[in-house]
Design an enzyme around this catalytic site. Sequence first.
Site, PDB file in Angstrom:
ATOM      1  CB  CYS A 112       0.011  -1.021  13.038  1.00 52.07           C
ATOM      2  SG  CYS A 112      -0.215   0.525  12.148  1.00 52.07           S
ATOM      3  CG  HIS A 139       1.827   4.166  15.311  1.00 56.97           C
ATOM      4  ND1 HIS A 139       1.818   5.173  14.386  1.00 56.97           N
ATOM      5  CD2 HIS A 139       1.509   3.038  14.604  1.00 56.97           C
ATOM      6  CE1 HIS A 139       1.521   4.687  13.186  1.00 56.97           C
ATOM      7  NE2 HIS A 139       1.338   3.394  13.291  1.00 56.97           N
TER       8      HIS A 139
HETATM    9  N1  LIG Z   1       3.534   0.001   7.093  1.00 53.68           N
HETATM   10  C1  LIG Z   1       2.727  -0.004   8.105  1.00 53.68           C
HETATM   11  O1  LIG Z   1       2.987   0.654   9.081  1.00 53.68           O
HETATM   12  C2  LIG Z   1       1.487  -0.824   8.099  1.00 53.68           C
HETATM   13  C3  LIG Z   1       1.016  -1.345   9.296  1.00 53.68           C
HETATM   14  C4  LIG Z   1      -0.116  -2.127   9.298  1.00 53.68           C
HETATM   15  C5  LIG Z   1      -0.826  -2.325   8.131  1.00 53.68           C
HETATM   16  N2  LIG Z   1      -0.364  -1.782   6.980  1.00 53.68           N
HETATM   17  C6  LIG Z   1      -1.148  -2.013   5.781  1.00 53.68           C
HETATM   18  O2  LIG Z   1      -0.520  -3.048   5.041  1.00 53.68           O
HETATM   19  C7  LIG Z   1      -0.705  -2.830   3.660  1.00 53.68           C
HETATM   20  C8  LIG Z   1       0.635  -2.792   2.985  1.00 53.68           C
HETATM   21  O3  LIG Z   1       1.355  -1.687   3.501  1.00 53.68           O
HETATM   22  P1  LIG Z   1       2.934  -1.594   3.440  1.00 53.68           P
HETATM   23  O4  LIG Z   1       3.333  -0.573   4.422  1.00 53.68           O
HETATM   24  O5  LIG Z   1       3.524  -2.950   3.511  1.00 53.68           O
HETATM   25  O6  LIG Z   1       3.118  -1.014   1.987  1.00 53.68           O
HETATM   26  P2  LIG Z   1       4.452  -0.976   1.126  1.00 53.68           P
HETATM   27  O7  LIG Z   1       4.296   0.145   0.195  1.00 53.68           O
HETATM   28  O8  LIG Z   1       5.651  -1.062   1.994  1.00 53.68           O
HETATM   29  O9  LIG Z   1       4.400  -2.349   0.320  1.00 53.68           O
HETATM   30  C9  LIG Z   1       3.442  -2.587  -0.655  1.00 53.68           C
HETATM   31  C10 LIG Z   1       4.022  -3.552  -1.665  1.00 53.68           C
HETATM   32  O10 LIG Z   1       3.042  -3.776  -2.663  1.00 53.68           O
HETATM   33  C11 LIG Z   1       3.618  -3.584  -3.929  1.00 53.68           C
HETATM   34  N3  LIG Z   1       2.577  -3.100  -4.828  1.00 53.68           N
HETATM   35  C12 LIG Z   1       2.313  -1.856  -5.230  1.00 53.68           C
HETATM   36  N4  LIG Z   1       1.257  -1.864  -6.061  1.00 53.68           N
HETATM   37  C13 LIG Z   1       0.884  -3.145  -6.168  1.00 53.68           C
HETATM   38  C14 LIG Z   1      -0.110  -3.801  -6.889  1.00 53.68           C
HETATM   39  N5  LIG Z   1      -0.961  -3.115  -7.678  1.00 53.68           N
HETATM   40  N6  LIG Z   1      -0.210  -5.126  -6.744  1.00 53.68           N
HETATM   41  C15 LIG Z   1       0.642  -5.803  -5.951  1.00 53.68           C
HETATM   42  N7  LIG Z   1       1.625  -5.227  -5.261  1.00 53.68           N
HETATM   43  C16 LIG Z   1       1.726  -3.923  -5.376  1.00 53.68           C
HETATM   44  C17 LIG Z   1       4.712  -2.592  -3.718  1.00 53.68           C
HETATM   45  O11 LIG Z   1       5.703  -2.750  -4.716  1.00 53.68           O
HETATM   46  C18 LIG Z   1       5.230  -3.019  -2.372  1.00 53.68           C
HETATM   47  O12 LIG Z   1       6.149  -4.055  -2.516  1.00 53.68           O
HETATM   48  C19 LIG Z   1      -1.549  -1.573   3.554  1.00 53.68           C
HETATM   49  O13 LIG Z   1      -2.912  -1.912   3.557  1.00 53.68           O
HETATM   50  C20 LIG Z   1      -1.219  -0.862   4.820  1.00 53.68           C
HETATM   51  O14 LIG Z   1      -2.210   0.072   5.192  1.00 53.68           O
HETATM   52  C21 LIG Z   1       0.800  -1.077   6.946  1.00 53.68           C
END
Ligand SMILES: NC(=O)c1ccc[n+]([C@@H]2O[C@H](COP(=O)([O-])OP(=O)(O)OC[C@H]3O[C@@H](n4cnc5c(N)ncnc54)[C@H](O)[C@@H]3O)[C@@H](O)[C@H]2O)c1
Lengths: 338, 338, 338, 338
Positions: free
Chosen positions: A141, A221
Amino acid sequence: MMLRVGVNGYGTIGKRVADALAAQPDMTVSGVAKTTPNFEATAAHRRGYAVHAIDDAAAFAAADVPVAGDLDDLVAASDVVIDCTPAGIGAQNREIYEAHDTPALYQGGEDADVADASFNARANYDEIANGDAEHVRVVSCNTTGLSRVLTPLDEVYGVEKTRATLVRRGGDPSQSDRGPINDILPDPVTVPSHHGPDVNTVLPDLAVDTMGVTVPATLMHLHSVNVTLESDADADAVRETLADESRVFVVPEHARVAGPGHLKELAKDAGRPRGDLWENCVWGASIAVEGRDLYFFQAIHQESDVVPENVDAVRAIAGDADAAESVVRTNRALGVGR
Amino acid sequence: MMLRVGVNGYGTIGKRVADALAAQPDMTVSGVAKTTPNFEATAAHRRGYAVHAIDDAAAFAAADVPVAGDLDDLVAASDVVIDCTPAGIGAQNREIYEAHDTPALYQGGEDADVADASFNARANYDEIANGDAEHVRVVSCNTTGLSRVLTPLDEVYGVEKTRATLVRRGGDPSQSDRGPINDILPDPVTVPSHHGPDVNTVLPDLAVDTMGVTVPATLMHLHSVNVTLESDADADAVRETLADESRVFVVPEHARVAGPGHLKELAKDAGRPRGDLWENCVWGASIAVEGRDLYFFQAIHQESDVVPENVDAVRAIAGDADAAESVVRTNRALGVGR
Amino acid sequence: MMLRVGVNGYGTIGKRVADALAAQPDMTVSGVAKTTPNFEATAAHRRGYAVHAIDDAAAFAAADVPVAGDLDDLVAASDVVIDCTPAGIGAQNREIYEAHDTPALYQGGEDADVADASFNARANYDEIANGDAEHVRVVSCNTTGLSRVLTPLDEVYGVEKTRATLVRRGGDPSQSDRGPINDILPDPVTVPSHHGPDVNTVLPDLAVDTMGVTVPATLMHLHSVNVTLESDADADAVRETLADESRVFVVPEHARVAGPGHLKELAKDAGRPRGDLWENCVWGASIAVEGRDLYFFQAIHQESDVVPENVDAVRAIAGDADAAESVVRTNRALGVGR
Amino acid sequence: MMLRVGVNGYGTIGKRVADALAAQPDMTVSGVAKTTPNFEATAAHRRGYAVHAIDDAAAFAAADVPVAGDLDDLVAASDVVIDCTPAGIGAQNREIYEAHDTPALYQGGEDADVADASFNARANYDEIANGDAEHVRVVSCNTTGLSRVLTPLDEVYGVEKTRATLVRRGGDPSQSDRGPINDILPDPVTVPSHHGPDVNTVLPDLAVDTMGVTVPATLMHLHSVNVTLESDADADAVRETLADESRVFVVPEHARVAGPGHLKELAKDAGRPRGDLWENCVWGASIAVEGRDLYFFQAIHQESDVVPENVDAVRAIAGDADAAESVVRTNRALGVGR
Ligand SMILES: NC(=O)c1ccc[n+]([C@@H]2O[C@H](COP(=O)([O-])OP(=O)(O)OC[C@H]3O[C@@H](n4cnc5c(N)ncnc54)[C@H](O)[C@@H]3O)[C@@H](O)[C@H]2O)c1
Ligand SMILES: NC(=O)c1ccc[n+]([C@@H]2O[C@H](COP(=O)([O-])OP(=O)(O)OC[C@H]3O[C@@H](n4cnc5c(N)ncnc54)[C@H](O)[C@@H]3O)[C@@H](O)[C@H]2O)c1
Ligand SMILES: NC(=O)c1ccc[n+]([C@@H]2O[C@H](COP(=O)([O-])OP(=O)(O)OC[C@H]3O[C@@H](n4cnc5c(N)ncnc54)[C@H](O)[C@@H]3O)[C@@H](O)[C@H]2O)c1
Ligand SMILES: NC(=O)c1ccc[n+]([C@@H]2O[C@H](COP(=O)([O-])OP(=O)(O)OC[C@H]3O[C@@H](n4cnc5c(N)ncnc54)[C@H](O)[C@@H]3O)[C@@H](O)[C@H]2O)c1
């Protein structure tokens, strides 16, 4: 023909990516995969997505969520998979996607080397589209937010050097276990932070030094940005340059927007799904030029700014459209820039 | 014939009330009145509401918001006015509405004596509908939340005494100037707080002692409730009693909802406008009975729980429907309870 | 002869316990044991405590903290050990203390069965002093806070039933990784919480139902307390009963104390070490009686209220003084109640 | 002969200034003046300061705080007055001090033109001492923090340009009514902020652009600093330059200090009064040089960093010592740098 896209990991990013895919005229959601049958699983089912259980199918059934299959089934049913699992899990999943010979996208929480290339629609769409990378990482992000403004600034004025302080939200609104509570943390303490090098994964030649700070807030942010330009500019010209970008929203003075709280309210007032703000929000009043030093504040909605980028990245690796076409199509389907 | 309803004060409550009215089959929004031409004014205009400028019409024009008239024009064009101005302003406005001989609703920030009666759909709809009060106050978010659960508990089991601690959010998400930052304030310090007597404006005979606490959070209030019942009950029976209420959502265990952060996420996942939660959210897992002492936690979305109540109150004073009819009509139009 | 007391675990509780012991006329600190050579280790050394390294002695040396020995050395040099390690570690440590045949105290983060008995000076000092428990748990900050007010209320008026909502700080001021950020969590969701039964470990016959809530603040817990008394009382009498307790501070109205922020400021203004508040802080203005229902708010400084209790518990198991003597001696040495 | 110094306004800054004056060998506190007889007034009396009531002497008596006189009495009894009233009140008070022909200090919340000159001990002590300004403003906490590091950097390496983002705490720990709760506010939205020009009141020739951000935290400000130096340097040399400053604390890596929460804990562990940190806290691990671009993080304790500066400013206008002498005397008396 519709591209069948599967979403592995249905959390903050995954649920938004699924909805964004479903809104595209040229894509369909082949299913979503999830570990825990909580309220989000119920919602996925109600939205009509085929829910795949990663581990414990019985637990999903007990929570009244019908199970369409497991992760292998999902990958098998997909032309492309978007991995939205927590940081670090994507790297473990790559071999599953490879076993199926299925191209995959990864998120910015993964190290750059999880994939063959990193992606930001504004910075390097065509490079990815013309290359042969099948495993591509959509940058984080914060990196997305920086790339979207630095690319046009570099094109129009040249960027000599960028220095940015990223004041980061401690957690997302639904992460009830994240802190800090009453602190302002240098994060990381070492300078420059990893965010600058991450920008270089999509804009390799840009000089950018970043410092990260983490604070007790959840909404967005806030970036405090300084760009030393290579040529003279004035604030009005820069404002126009940024306003011309479809994924940058220059916040007008008369809107009286004090911060992310107001921005999120504005998005909800506009009827945006989940109150999302896919665009960088640059305060018009903050754009200032002192000599060749440009300054401005921008707010980045961490939960959603990468969502249109994921959609574009699908088209880039599928070879279905060029950058301009894809961005227009994505924006129109989602309502970006409106 | 459509009832023409005007909304004076277009902030947190006013904007939601306007949308809720617009969604009703038997009502139309005659316009909204606003003091400041900020982003919310722009949004009101985009939603198609006739924006009336309370003071400075020129400023609205400068912000590209066309002005339909002033407050007098709005009242003149309305069969009923809903006053959603900040606490205390409604009392000053009453004489304007009276001058036009227009019935009006007021919000819970006003003292009870702003109006001829106070209103909660579950507690005293029929009394208001059958009475002749033309100036009616819809009770506050906290009082609404208490009235909705205490009424059925009193009907089914009898309420001997209620003791509730209201852990209140310090400000709404868009109120960037509210505190506290890192404190837990007895608020008011004196006990019992005014919330109990406020419940008595709609449920006069109920014994209810309340204590208020204010904390650094914005999403919802959390009520820790104890009700000494007059007759024996068990937790399952109480759970059913509450689940039968259309404006109470009993949160199931399998949803894994830890608090307001998850509840708001759930509402956004459900596609609710602005992520609103019109219903009391009672944790099923928290419902417990020790002897005749019932305990439970409920979360109250301060920004929206009074919204359906305002719609019903319009019908109650217009004499257009009885309680059951109105509530069903309101719920259906908004999606309450779905 | 001076009692030699060792402190295992030098964090929030351990550092305060060490200072409190050092201030007693009849005790000496035989040393402290620590895992990590951070700034707290440096401070322990500067305060003159013999620092024992639990694991990596070399790391302490690298941080310029001379190492006096390991945990075994500390236990060997102590007549009593006070275990102030993180919750759950104390239970693992018991066998080390037993191997040395050294009596030990444990903290409230441990399960009650870590020890042979639980302790609160006001509730059951003499029982412990007269019994033969050598492994004793000092109850948690919240339980200590409740025991100190319920004991005298029960003695003077009789307690029929207590219902308390504990609005808990999310983390201590120096815990930069604790949340929640913007939430109000039922914690635990199930009711009643474990705090009531924990009170029963020192006051076995008291009926007390508790509900826990966790919020984004670090300074103190806030208890919203209801006590149904067995006999009539009025607010003034209760106020005197509480004011008579040496470890209860009844906050006067003229002090204009709005909450924990002001209380901590008051403690700093008074020159208290670390701004500690060893006493329950009961708002005088909040004490109210409705029928036999007593209500009040109290703030509990989680970092320090158990500290004088630990000192007393040492005397109780060493058999060196009766309750009254010990409490006076502890209070005088620390400045409690001044 | 002892210099008699009066303190008008006994809040966050005033109480600390009074204690710092009382600790000096060459000064005595002639009294303090206060508006409200709250707990701070009680504390002032207990510390032995002659409390002067600004308005309502009777209210002080009612709160058991003996009144020594009014503001005029205080000024009459003082050789110098330090005005520590809320921002803007100092400007109104100047005529009172002038009427008594008494030199006065003002705080950084006042506009620069409240006084004849602005002061920071490291930046311009001698200029003030050698000039004839009798009304002098001690610059704000943030400006003090910047001046202390920029002065030596300019002396040793030359400063070409400074760019700093000031991540400011929303309120002090005892300000229970300050926000924001869950927001990150550009504050001011316009760039550069007033902090740069404020630095220029004591360091007129320095190029410094600042951006302000306000967040929900109370402990300290955090500065993210970039200084483009005029000559080459390396991180180790800069580290030594800063470590040589008596009012800069370079936080060592082995201390494992994550942020202001840990820094305040460190100060409490060191037995500092009120846990004050008079020194800039610069993370050693953050000091980095890229080309001629120096970066580092520093935390500034807003409640106390200006306190030693006020003491020095008294000597500067009284002509009692030169800069080096005064700073050593102040530091020794308070324990600065230990
Ligand atoms: N939240 C943010 O601000 C944001 C922004 C940009 C990028 N990201 C990136 O996106 C990715 C996901 O982040 P998020 O915030 O959506 O996370 P999150 O924790 O909200 O969602 C992750 C999902 O994956 C599931 N999960 C957990 N372990 C798993 C596994 N072994 N296999 C499959 N699914 C599994 C969880 O149940 C959950 O539904 C990360 O790489 C994060 O760094 C997040
Ligand atoms: N926000 C809540 O949580 C909540 C919940 C229930 C009830 N209420 C009550 O609803 C009422 C409105 O509260 P809100 O939170 O929507 O406030 P708000 O501040 O969000 O909105 C008030 C609106 O009134 C406008 N306004 C200001 N002065 C005005 C005037 N003189 N005339 C007309 N309009 C004026 C403001 O511009 C704003 O648009 C208050 O009585 C409040 O106590 C609020
Ligand atoms: N902090 C509070 O509010 C509070 C209040 C009352 C009781 N307690 C209880 O007191 C105990 C200590 O809590 P705390 O808040 O002081 O924790 P803390 O984390 O502040 O301190 C624990 C200390 O133990 C050290 N430690 C970690 N692992 C260890 C090990 N294996 N052996 C020895 N030392 C080890 C840590 O380095 C640290 O110095 C817990 O049982 C807790 O529940 C805490
Ligand atoms: N708190 C900080 O972080 C900080 C840091 C540096 C400088 N300052 C500046 O120091 C000054 C004082 O700030 P503070 O934080 O100590 O404020 P404060 O509110 O804590 O204290 C101000 C004191 O002045 C008293 N007061 C109010 N009105 C008065 C009047 N008319 N006459 C006399 N006294 C009056 C108040 O009762 C209070 O005791 C301001 O200029 C502020 O900008 C504050």
